[in-house]
Design an enzyme around this catalytic site. Structure first.
Site, PDB file in Angstrom:
ATOM      1  N   GLY A   1      -3.212   2.318   3.876  1.00  0.00           N
ATOM      2  CA  GLY A   1      -3.038   3.328   4.910  1.00  0.00           C
ATOM      3  C   GLY A   1      -3.375   2.779   6.283  1.00  0.00           C
ATOM      4  N   ALA A   2      -3.097   1.481   6.492  1.00  0.00           N
ATOM      5  CA  ALA A   2      -3.259   0.826   7.796  1.00  0.00           C
ATOM      6  C   ALA A   2      -4.702   0.823   8.283  1.00  0.00           C
ATOM      7  CB  ALA A   2      -2.345   1.486   8.848  1.00  0.00           C
TER       8      ALA A   2
ATOM      9  N   SER B   1      -0.944  -2.681   0.581  1.00  0.00           N
ATOM     10  CA  SER B   1      -0.921  -2.628   2.037  1.00  0.00           C
ATOM     11  C   SER B   1      -2.310  -2.970   2.590  1.00  0.00           C
ATOM     12  CB  SER B   1      -0.413  -1.257   2.503  1.00  0.00           C
ATOM     13  OG  SER B   1      -0.060  -1.288   3.855  1.00  0.00           O
ATOM     14  N   ALA B   2      -2.923  -2.074   3.401  1.00  0.00           N
ATOM     15  CA  ALA B   2      -4.285  -2.366   3.871  1.00  0.00           C
ATOM     16  C   ALA B   2      -5.232  -2.501   2.683  1.00  0.00           C
ATOM     17  CB  ALA B   2      -4.765  -1.264   4.808  1.00  0.00           C
TER      18      ALA B   2
ATOM     19  N   ASP C   1       9.826  -4.833   2.543  1.00  0.00           N
ATOM     20  CA  ASP C   1       8.542  -4.292   2.988  1.00  0.00           C
ATOM     21  C   ASP C   1       8.521  -3.996   4.491  1.00  0.00           C
ATOM     22  OD1 ASP C   1       6.234  -3.596   1.525  1.00  0.00           O
ATOM     23  OD2 ASP C   1       5.930  -5.644   0.861  1.00  0.00           O
TER      24      ASP C   1
ATOM     25  N   HIS D   1       8.389  -0.545   1.939  1.00  0.00           N
ATOM     26  CA  HIS D   1       6.929  -0.586   1.839  1.00  0.00           C
ATOM     27  C   HIS D   1       6.441   0.621   1.039  1.00  0.00           C
ATOM     28  CE1 HIS D   1       3.061  -2.081   3.040  1.00  0.00           C
ATOM     29  NE2 HIS D   1       2.711  -0.944   3.609  1.00  0.00           N
TER      30      HIS D   1
END
Length: 555
Positions: A124-125, A211-212, A336, A455
């Site tokens: 979630g960045a 991701s994160a 992605d 992504h």
């Protein structure tokens, strides 16, 4: 007939009486009791939601041990996610009291013991997310039930601070940062200390994330703080080497936040920020979605981990010796970068709008700006070498997605795999490319018909959603999901995705520096999906050619 009814009733009664369950479990903080659910004949699962692994965190400080509780803690409800912006960034949601984890423990004929453990770190960045994931009609994205049930592993999902409260840093001892990474570490350490009581093997813990969360997994293997806690790791679409993985100028962003909340930017800044309302702090860390080929969205991701000399004692690429005995599996989705480039260059999603060739140059110029015109010319020649004299619109649009995918995800992941393999002692290395096309491609605009895997498209398959909600998927999607759960849980059990009790469609070879093989994951895999040298000309460009271009300062 009546006799048969009695026999059935007796059988049901006996199974109910003998339901396998851990019952009340003793942890370092006190007793906990979850919920026991029946999965099938002589197949049960204990589900624990909301077990605290640390105390309510103090603002901008490392997590502290939980003081414990009296009586039996009923662990049957997910706790609130950590304080964060809502998805439209108009308000906050969640709580500062958020350091909890959830556990799924499957049982067969008897209560499970010594099971492999898989610990999930959400993405979630570094800005948003929760241990349970998005929820639709009580169907939580990160429910560990399908993985645990099908793979015979214990699944744990953890929470960590995000946004300003998790990652703001002044670049010095005032606010050193990385609080979210310390939270993850505290949860992993808690699992290592307590999971035996839940039937888990503390010496066989696999951390995995996307991701994160995938980058977080990478950071957790690189830090010396986790020595001996992690046996294996899986990074999906994110590693520590990603350009968004490290904030190189945390002070500048901290000063921006301070100004937004009326704090000074001098030596009193840290003390003022610590006393500021947490919701105001969170909203001050809003992500700007304004982007263009000249100012790509990826450069707006300012709340990231920092090299603090503590959790991260140095540059990530210099810490891979800490992963020498950790098995590592990492990969990306084939498109992605689409999630970013579709905002930078919106025309790529449209069949009606033309994407000018100039947009390719503009995006490459942004990504190579430190190397000036020479860097841009090299990059442009690399990405247009197979275009011919009149590239089609689809070719141009797909090239833009490929550039974003390579720069933001694929090349850093390949670099991490090479570094892991070259530093390995006992640790094994595996590489993948996920290419199952996006389910909206060609059906629902704005997804173009040529779309591959965007992504986060892998998440639904890893967490078994085609089995949980079969009406929403085709049989091919269950094939993909079954294969991914088999590879992932086999790897968690043995360090080899091919061995561990579940059959797989194709043997997945190890990745080595001399033989950089990878598996392309898709619904219809056969041996032709075992490949090597993933996008090597582009990996070579970003990792070897571009860094060695001399910059002409007179430009």
């Amino acid at each position: 007939m009546m006799k048969l009814g009695v026999l059935v009733a007796v059988a049901v009664f006996l199974e109910a009486v003998s339901a396998t369950s851990l019952g009340v479990v003793s942890t370092e903080g006190g007793m906990v009791e979850g919920k026991n659910i029946r999965l099938g004949f002589r197949h049960y699962m204990d589900v624990f939601k909301g077990i605290p692994f640390a105390d309510t965190p103090k603002r901008f400080q490392k997590p502290q041990p939980h003081p414990g509780w009296d009586g039996v803690l009923k662990a049957t409800e997910f706790k609130q996610r950590c304080l964060q912006m809502n998805l439209v960034m108009s308000d906050t949601r969640g709580s500062e009291d958020c350091l909890y984890l959830n556990i799924w423990v499957p049982h067969r004929d008897s209560v499970s013991t010594n099971m492999p453990v898989m610990v999930w770190i959400f993405g979630g960045a570094f800005l948003v997310g929760g241990s349970m994931g998005a929820n639709f009609l009580d169907n939580y994205l990160y429910s560990g039930e399908e993985i645990a049930k099908r793979g015979d592993v214990i699944v744990v999902t953890l929470a960590y601070r995000v946004g300003t409260l998790g990652f703001l840093s002044t670049g010095d001892s005032g606010l050193p940062g990385n609080y979210g990474l310390w939270d993850q570490h505290a949860a992993i350490a808690w699992v290592h200390r307590n999971i035996r009581s839940f039937g888990g093997d503390p010496n066989n813990i696999t951390i995995f994330g996307e991701s994160a969360g995938g980058a977080s997994v990478s950071f957790q293997t690189l830090t010396p703080r986790n020595k001996g806690l992690i046996r294996r790791a899986i990074s999906q679409s994110g590693v520590a080497l990603c350009p968004w993985g490290i904030n190189r100028n945390p002070r500048r962003f901290a000063e921006e936040v301070a100004l937004k909340v009326n704090c000074p930017t001098d030596s009193k800044m840290a003390a003022c920020l610590k006393m500021t309302d947490p919701a105001r702090l969170t909203m001050a860390g809003t992500l700007s979605l304004a982007s263009s080929p000249d100012h790509p969205l990826v450069f707006n991701l300012a709340l990231s981990p920092v090299i603090d000399g503590d959790f991260l004692p140095g540059e990530p690429e210099n810490l891979f010796h800490n992963t020498a005995d950790i098995d590592y599996l990492a990969g990306v989705n084939d498109m992605d970068g689409h999630i970013f480039t579709a905002l930078d260059v919106p025309s790529i999603n449209s069949d009606l709008l033309e994407t000018p060739v100039e947009d390719v140059r503009r995006l490459l110029a942004s990504y190579t700006k430190e190397k000036g015109k020479v860097g841009l010319d090299h990059a442009y020649a690399t990405y247009t070498s197979d275009w011919g004299s009149k590239p089609s619109q689809v070719t141009i649009k797909k090239t833009i997605v490929a550039i974003g995918t390579d720069y933001i995800f694929l090349v850093p992941t390949q670099a991490a795999l090479y570094l892991h393999a070259s530093n390995a002692r006992t640790g094994r290395t595996y590489s993948y490319l996920f290419s199952e096309p996006n389910r909206m491609g060609g059906f629902i605009k704005p997804y173009p018909s040529w779309m591959g895997a965007d992504h986060a498209d892998d998440l639904q398959y890893v967490f078994g959603k085609p089995f949980t909600t079969p009406i929403a998927y085709w049989p091919r999607h269950r094939d993909v999901s079954g294969s991914m759960i088999a590879y992932w849980t086999n790897f968690a059990k043995t360090g080899n995705p091919n061995n561990g009790g579940l059959s797989v469609p194709v043997a997945w070879p190890r990745f080595t520096a001399a033989g950089p093989q990878f598996l392309e994951i898709h619904a219809n895999m056969d041996n032709s999906y075992v490949k090597e040298k993933m996008r090597l000309p582009y990996v070579h460009f970003w990792t070897s050619v571009l860094p060695n271009i001399a910059v002409n300062t007179s430009e």
